[in-house]
Design a protein around this motif. Sequence first.
Motif, PDB file in Angstrom:
ATOM      1  N   TRP A  90       0.894  -1.298  -0.119  1.00 13.44           N
ATOM      2  CA  TRP A  90       0.080  -0.128  -0.042  1.00 13.44           C
ATOM      3  C   TRP A  90       0.820   1.114  -0.002  1.00 13.44           C
ATOM      4  CZ3 TRP A  90      -3.886  -3.408  -0.707  1.00 13.44           C
ATOM      5  CH2 TRP A  90      -5.007  -2.901  -0.750  1.00 13.44           C
ATOM      6  N   ILE A  94       1.482   4.058  -3.039  1.00 12.28           N
ATOM      7  CA  ILE A  94       0.871   5.216  -2.478  1.00 12.28           C
ATOM      8  C   ILE A  94      -0.676   4.861  -2.830  1.00 12.28           C
ATOM      9  CG2 ILE A  94       1.045   7.674  -2.729  1.00 12.28           C
ATOM     10  CD1 ILE A  94       3.467   7.280  -4.137  1.00 12.28           C
ATOM     11  N   MET A 106      -7.438  -3.140   3.717  1.00 12.79           N
ATOM     12  CA  MET A 106      -6.073  -3.888   3.826  1.00 12.79           C
ATOM     13  C   MET A 106      -6.452  -4.907   4.537  1.00 12.79           C
ATOM     14  SD  MET A 106      -3.339  -0.759   4.441  1.00 12.79           S
ATOM     15  CE  MET A 106      -4.230   0.392   5.295  1.00 12.79           C
ATOM     16  N   ASP A 121      -7.260 -11.078 -11.300  1.00 12.09           N
ATOM     17  CA  ASP A 121      -8.049  -9.741 -11.155  1.00 12.09           C
ATOM     18  C   ASP A 121      -9.439 -10.201 -10.920  1.00 12.09           C
ATOM     19  OD1 ASP A 121      -6.114  -7.969 -11.665  1.00 12.09           O
ATOM     20  OD2 ASP A 121      -6.438  -7.919 -13.664  1.00 12.09           O
ATOM     21  N   ILE A 124     -10.129 -10.785  -7.432  1.00 13.06           N
ATOM     22  CA  ILE A 124     -10.156  -9.655  -6.487  1.00 13.06           C
ATOM     23  C   ILE A 124     -11.217  -8.896  -6.817  1.00 13.06           C
ATOM     24  CG2 ILE A 124      -9.016  -7.060  -6.705  1.00 13.06           C
ATOM     25  CD1 ILE A 124      -6.373  -8.468  -7.537  1.00 13.06           C
ATOM     26  N   ASP A 125     -11.965  -9.071  -8.084  1.00  6.96           N
ATOM     27  CA  ASP A 125     -13.224  -8.584  -8.101  1.00  6.96           C
ATOM     28  C   ASP A 125     -14.210  -9.010  -7.461  1.00  6.96           C
ATOM     29  OD1 ASP A 125     -12.063  -6.590 -10.049  1.00  6.96           O
ATOM     30  OD2 ASP A 125     -12.721  -7.690 -11.873  1.00  6.96           O
ATOM     31  N   ILE A 128     -13.079  -8.311  -3.016  1.00  7.49           N
ATOM     32  CA  ILE A 128     -12.953  -6.922  -2.411  1.00  7.49           C
ATOM     33  C   ILE A 128     -14.098  -6.467  -2.902  1.00  7.49           C
ATOM     34  CG2 ILE A 128     -11.485  -5.086  -2.463  1.00  7.49           C
ATOM     35  CD1 ILE A 128      -9.994  -7.694  -1.365  1.00  7.49           C
ATOM     36  N   GLY A 135     -12.228   6.368  -4.602  1.00  5.78           N
ATOM     37  CA  GLY A 135     -11.616   5.938  -5.983  1.00  5.78           C
ATOM     38  C   GLY A 135     -10.351   5.528  -6.109  1.00  5.78           C
ATOM     39  N   THR A 136      -9.784   4.943  -5.180  1.00  7.90           N
ATOM     40  CA  THR A 136      -8.569   4.350  -5.047  1.00  7.90           C
ATOM     41  C   THR A 136      -8.504   2.973  -5.645  1.00  7.90           C
ATOM     42  OG1 THR A 136      -8.526   3.605  -2.925  1.00  7.90           O
ATOM     43  CG2 THR A 136      -7.796   5.985  -2.996  1.00  7.90           C
ATOM     44  N   TYR A 137      -9.385   2.427  -6.016  1.00  6.56           N
ATOM     45  CA  TYR A 137      -9.656   1.013  -6.568  1.00  6.56           C
ATOM     46  C   TYR A 137      -8.368   0.851  -7.655  1.00  6.56           C
ATOM     47  CZ  TYR A 137     -14.450   1.219  -5.049  1.00  6.56           C
ATOM     48  OH  TYR A 137     -15.460   1.556  -4.187  1.00  6.56           O
ATOM     49  N   TYR A 138      -8.016   1.654  -8.425  1.00  8.94           N
ATOM     50  CA  TYR A 138      -7.319   1.302  -9.335  1.00  8.94           C
ATOM     51  C   TYR A 138      -5.650   0.823  -8.734  1.00  8.94           C
ATOM     52  CZ  TYR A 138      -4.249   2.132 -13.685  1.00  8.94           C
ATOM     53  OH  TYR A 138      -3.455   2.128 -14.502  1.00  8.94           O
ATOM     54  N   ARG A 139      -5.337   1.762  -7.892  1.00 10.23           N
ATOM     55  CA  ARG A 139      -4.132   1.568  -7.235  1.00 10.23           C
ATOM     56  C   ARG A 139      -4.070   0.417  -6.210  1.00 10.23           C
ATOM     57  NH1 ARG A 139      -0.774   7.503  -6.555  1.00 10.23           N
ATOM     58  NH2 ARG A 139      -1.241   8.003  -8.461  1.00 10.23           N
ATOM     59  N   MET A 140      -5.239   0.294  -5.707  1.00 12.28           N
ATOM     60  CA  MET A 140      -5.324  -1.118  -4.653  1.00 12.28           C
ATOM     61  C   MET A 140      -5.250  -2.233  -5.750  1.00 12.28           C
ATOM     62  SD  MET A 140      -8.687  -0.383  -2.310  1.00 12.28           S
ATOM     63  CE  MET A 140      -9.162   1.191  -1.651  1.00 12.28           C
ATOM     64  N   ARG A 141      -5.788  -2.360  -6.826  1.00  8.08           N
ATOM     65  CA  ARG A 141      -5.522  -3.662  -7.460  1.00  8.08           C
ATOM     66  C   ARG A 141      -4.006  -3.906  -7.753  1.00  8.08           C
ATOM     67  NH1 ARG A 141      -9.062  -6.367 -10.743  1.00  8.08           N
ATOM     68  NH2 ARG A 141     -10.367  -4.873 -10.798  1.00  8.08           N
ATOM     69  N   ILE A 144      -2.756  -5.147  -4.341  1.00 11.12           N
ATOM     70  CA  ILE A 144      -2.943  -6.422  -3.959  1.00 11.12           C
ATOM     71  C   ILE A 144      -1.963  -7.206  -4.776  1.00 11.12           C
ATOM     72  CG2 ILE A 144      -4.703  -8.141  -4.052  1.00 11.12           C
ATOM     73  CD1 ILE A 144      -6.988  -5.891  -3.755  1.00 11.12           C
TER      74      ILE A 144
END
Lengths: 155, 722
Positions: A90, A94, A106, A121, A124-125, A128, A135-141, A144
Motif C-alpha cells: 500500500w 501510494i 487492507m 483480477d 480480486i473483483d 474485494i 476511487g482508489t480501486y485502481y491503485r488498490m488492485r 494487492i
Amino acid sequence: MNIELTVNGISNQIDVNENTPLLWVVRDMLNLKGTKFGCGKAACGACTLHIDGEAVRSCSYPVKNAIGKEVTTIEGLSSEGQIHPVQQAWIEEIVPQCGYCQPGFMMTTAALLEKIPNPTDADIDANITNVCRCGTYYRMRKAIHRAALLKQQNT
Amino acid sequence: MSDSKNKKGWSRRKFLVRSAVGTGVVLGTAYLTRPVQKRSLAQIANTIEPPYQGFTNDPTIWFEILADNSVLLYSPKVEMGQGIFTSLAQMAADELEVDIKRIKVLHAPSASGNMDFFSTGGSTSISSLWVPLRELGATMRQMIMEETARIWNIPSDQLTVSDGIISDGSRTITYGEVVAQTTEWKIPKTPKLKDISKYKYIGQPIPRVDLEDKVMGAPIFGMDATMPDMVFGAVVRPDTIGATLDHIDLGGVADMPGVIQIVQEPDFVGVVATSRMEAELAKEAIKVTWKAERNWQLSDIQEMVRVGKGTAVTVQKKGSPKRILDNEDDVLQSEYTSPAGAHAQLEPNGALAFVEEDRATIYMSTQVVRLSREEIAQRLGLKSKQVNIIPTFLGGGFGRRLYTPNAIQAAVLSKAVGKPVKCFFNRKEEFQNDLFRPPTHHIMRGKLDKQGNILAIEHHLSSGDVTYGSPLLPKAITSFVGSDAGAWRGGMIQYHGIPNHRAISWHVKLPFATNYWRSLGLLANTFAIESFMDELAEKAGKDPVQFRLAHIQDDKAGKRLKAVIERAALEANYSNEVMKGRAMGFAASTDVNTPCAQVAEVSMENGMIKVEKVTCVMDPGISVNPDQIRAQCEGSIIMGLSASLYEQMTVVDGQLQPTIYGPYRMALMRDTPKEINVVLLQNDDKPGAVGEPPLGPVGAAIANAIYRLTGTRARDMPIAMV
Ligand code: FES
Ligand code: FES
C-alpha cells in the motif's frame, strides 16, 4: 456483563453490553481507532477486522461472539519490526487518498491472501467488495498484486 | 513590493497584491464595482481562480521550528484526500531550504490565527497558495538567516544554508538553535523566489506525507478524536422531505441504559449517553411524529427540473444563436438529464465538542473552518475567538463539508451536560440529510452550415441550487451574478470558434437541499454538451476529434484545450471503429482554466456496460506533485464513472432513498477500469486546478462509446443499462 476479549494478542477485561457491535468496543473502549465506522450495516467494509484470521465486518458482529477468539485490527496487522506485506504494498503504490476506507481494504486483502495467495483480477473483483469514495480501486488492485508478490518473497 | 511599518515596528510587507481578508468572497470588490452586465460577470466567474483568503504576511503563524530542527507547517487548508499536505510541504521545503522529511504538516486550529476565511474547495488550494506559501517559506528562511547574522555579528550575506543548517564557512548553527535564541522576529522584505528549475521537491512525485499514518491506521480523522470524560450524543432528524416536528413522546427514554440527559432545543431534540450505541438506541426510542405539507415523489421532482420552468439567465452569448435556431430548418435538438446524487463520503459528518463557560473546543472534519466557528459562536453566545475549531483529516470531502452546521448540535449537547460530547450521523441520516448534487435537465440545439461546421449551438440547463442558498456566499453575490454559478459550471460552450452560441441557465427551487458536489455542474453539463458534440459530428459525417478541434479558437485557452484533445486522441489511438467488442468515446472539458480530454473504451458484459480503459490527458499547468495529480485523475474518473453509470437518489413517499451503500449503487473494484492512463501536459507557468477538472469528460466519453458500441444514445444518467 464482564467479558474477556483478546485483541492484537492482548487480553482485555471489559464491562459491556454483550450485544454491542465489536466495532464500538474496539474503537471506544479499547481506543483502537484504525477500524472505521462507515455504515453500521455491513454494507461498506470500513470496519473490517480479523476474527481468527477471517475478515469480519465488525459493525454487525456482537462482541459476545468474539469471546475466546483472536481479534486482529489494523494496528496489529504488522508484527513488531516487520511491516505486513499488504501495508508495505500500500505504501509502495501510494494507495490512500482520504484514507478513511483503507484499513478495511487492507484487512480484507490480508485475509484474502491467506486463502488465495496469488489472486487473479477476477478473484480480486469477487472478493474485494468494500467501498472507497475517493476511487482508489485502481491503485488498490496494483497493490494487492504487489502484496501477493511481497508475501511470497517473504516466505 | 512596498514596505510599510505596522504598530509593532516590524517591517511588514505585503505578500499578495490583495491579501483579501475581510472581503471574504470569491467575487471580490474589483468585479462588483464595475458596471458590467450579468452575462459577462457570469463569464468572469466561470474562469476565476479565487486568491487565498487569509493571512499571508506573518511566517510565524505558518511555521514552527522545533529544537530538533524539524518544522511544523500549520495548514489553513484541510487535507481530505486531495494530497495538498504533500504539495504544501514540497513548496515550503524548497524555499525554507530543509529536507522535506523534516516538515510535518498539521491542520491549523482556528485559534492559531492561521485560518482560511473562505473554504477548502474549488480545486484552488495549491494554485492560490503557490505564490504566498513559497514567499512565506523564503521569508522565514531569511528571518532565521538574519537572526544568525545578529547572533554571530557578521553580515547575513556571508552565510549559506543547507537542510536547515546555517554556516559561515567555519561554524554551523541549526534553524532550531537560532529559533531557541530569538524572542522577537523582524519580518524582512520578501526575498526573491528561486528559479523554478532549482527546486528539488516541486515537480517531483514525492510520496504523500500522510501515507504512513493512513496505512498504519493512525487516529487522524474527526471521528477518531477523543477527550477525557467524553460522552456520546445523537440527534433526532426527520426522514421526510420538508417535515417539521409535530409531536414528540419521550416516555421511558430517560430511564434507558446509559442515558445521561435528553436535550430539547427549539430546533432539535438530542440525547446524550455514555456510549455511541446507547445514544443511538435512546434516539431511536424517542417517538416522533412529523408533519409534512406534501408527500413528494420522484416524478414531482422530475417535473420541476425542466428547461422552461423557473427563472432563466443567459450566461453566455455570441452572435445570434436564437434567431438561427428558432428559424432555420434541420436544427438538431437533444435532451439529457442527470439525477440527484449523494456525496456518500465514508466518514459521516459529526464533531467532538467541549463547551466550557468561556470557550468551546471543537474537533471536526470540515471544509469551512471559519463558517463553523462563526455559527457555533453565535449559537453559544460566545465571541469568535472563544471558539477553537481544530480541523482533523477528512474521511472524504467532495463538497459535503462546505456546510457543517451539525457541529452546533454537538456543541449545544456538550454545553447541556458539561462534558465533551461526540455526535455523529449514522449512515441513514447521512444519506437523507445530504446536500445533494442537484438533478438537471438539458436541452441542446445545434445547426450545421453547408460545410458541416456548427453555425449555431445553445445549451439550456435546468438545475436545483448549487451556490444559491449556500451560507458560504453572501446573498448579494449570488443575486448579483444573477444565476447559480455552481449549476452552470462547465455549462458554457467552450467551442468559441462557433460563430453563434449561447448558454442559458434555468433555476428551480427544490423541496430538499442541493449544494456543492465535487465539480458542481461540470459532470452533468459536460455530459450534455459533449454528447451533443458527437451527435452533431455524426450528422456532419465528421470525425468527432477533428470536429471538436475545428471549433476551438486559437487563443491561449483554446490552444491548451486543443493540445489535450490532440494528445488524448494520440495516446488512446482513438478510433471510431468497434474492435474486439470494444468501442471508444471521446469528450473534453475545461474547468477553472484546466483543460482535460478523455477517451473511454467500453464493452458489454451480460447486457451491462463495462468500462475497460480510460485515457486522460490534462493540462494543470505546473504539476507540483505529478503522482498526486494522477491520483486525483484516477479518483475523479472512478467517481465520475460511478455517478454516470450507477448512482441515483430517488424520492419515494416523501423519503429520500436509498439510505445505504449497495442499494445506493456505486462503482466498486469490479467496475473499475483495468487501465487508466493519465498524461499531464504543462502549457501554463503556474499550478492550476486539479481536484475537479478530470471529473468533467467521464460521463460523456462513456456515453459516446456506448453509442458507438450499441447504436443507442444514452441521454439520461445513470446510464448503466441502455
Ligand atoms: S461500517 Fe461495517 S460495513 Fe460499513
Ligand atoms: S481513500 Fe477515501 S474513501 Fe477510500
